[in-house]
Design an enzyme around this catalytic site. Structure first.
Site, PDB file in Angstrom:
ATOM      1  N   ILE A 162      32.427  40.062  35.559  1.00 54.75           N
ATOM      2  CA  ILE A 162      32.827  38.727  35.139  1.00 54.75           C
ATOM      3  C   ILE A 162      31.572  37.867  35.035  1.00 54.75           C
ATOM      4  CG2 ILE A 162      33.296  37.982  37.508  1.00 54.75           C
ATOM      5  CD1 ILE A 162      35.522  36.207  36.368  1.00 54.75           C
ATOM      6  N   TYR A 219      33.883  37.497  46.317  1.00 58.60           N
ATOM      7  CA  TYR A 219      34.495  38.822  46.417  1.00 58.60           C
ATOM      8  C   TYR A 219      34.973  39.100  47.838  1.00 58.60           C
ATOM      9  CZ  TYR A 219      32.422  39.336  41.809  1.00 58.60           C
ATOM     10  OH  TYR A 219      32.076  39.146  40.503  1.00 58.60           O
TER      11      TYR A 219
END
Length: 109
Positions: A4, A51
């Site tokens: 991303i 994350y």
């Protein structure tokens, strides 16, 4: 494998988090994948924090894995398994936070 890139003008606004949550929903609920993994530059602290907040685990470091401007750089490997995502992301927001058409996508087999 997940990548991303968020344009600098949109960083810090929750776009990366929302897209990653949607992609995890899509990967595990729609595509029925077992695992999602990614590589992150250890200098990208904000990405690693995101994350980890979304329950990815750092699985290891690939030493001198890529070259940039003639310098070899390490890359961290992060991953999350479907069962971990289901267990750790127990809130509906983590598993279901996706655009309104998410369920429509899920109905197409």
């Amino acid at each position: 494998q997940f990548y991303i890139f968020i344009h600098p003008d949109f960083q810090g606004r929750g776009v990366g988090k929302a897209v990653t949550q949607w992609m995890l929903f899509y990967a595990f609920r729609i595509r029925k994948l077992l695992k999602v993994y990614l590589y992150v530059d250890p200098r990208n602290i904000r990405a690693m924090e995101l994350y980890e907040k979304l329950h990815f685990s750092r699985e290891g470091t690939l030493r001198k894995h890529r070259s940039k401007d003639g310098v070899f750089l390490d890359m961290h490997v992060y991953g999350i398994l479907k069962d971990e995502w289901l267990a750790k992301a127990s809130s509906a927001a983590m598993r279901m936070n996706c655009p309104s058409d998410c369920m429509a996508v899920g109905s197409v087999e």
